[in-house]
Design a protein around this motif. Sequence first.
Motif: not given
Length: 193
Positions: A120, A132, A134, A136-138, A152-154, A156
């Motif tokens: 993270r 944050v 990793y 969740a990062i899109r 950009t996140f899923e 958030d």
Amino acid sequence: MQAMDAAWSRVGIDSEWDAAVDLAKRVAAGGGLPELASPVLLDAGEVLHADGPAEGWRYHAADVAYTEPRMVAIGGPLTFGLVAAGSAVARRRARREAEALAAPQWRPLGALRILATDQRLLVWHEGAWASVWYGAIRDLRPDLEVGRLHMTFENDPPYCLAGPWVPYLTVVVTTVLAARRGIESTRSAIRIT
């Protein structure tokens, strides 16, 4: 990125860009990311790879309170009508201004300290660490020439990080993502700007 002192200065590196290029070459040649001593308690088995500063922004809406202007009409029907019309215009203007302030936009977070681990990013903001993850990062949008990274996140709001150490951080993040998700999956998540 070498260990950071309290003033976030670096020792022994010609420039932040050179450090990022050197790390990218090291990783491309099959070398690993550096392993640093952590200034904070990490999860069991978690490894710190970078520690550095950045300016941060988040893209999100805000709660904005506003007070409606109030006017008192003293006089006859003409005065009352003029005051009522002026009051309606003032209320509409105040509401539009509040809506514009509340609309989603890039909002500054200020100076951040970022620890990049193998699991993270730990972001020091307003006196506390935020994780944050990793997973969740899109989407990543690096603009390395200006030292900026959009994430950009899923579920958030997006982050934007900027500063001279952001290219180094970008190398760390993309290397970790490639190790976790695979090179092709990581390549498809990166949008070069």
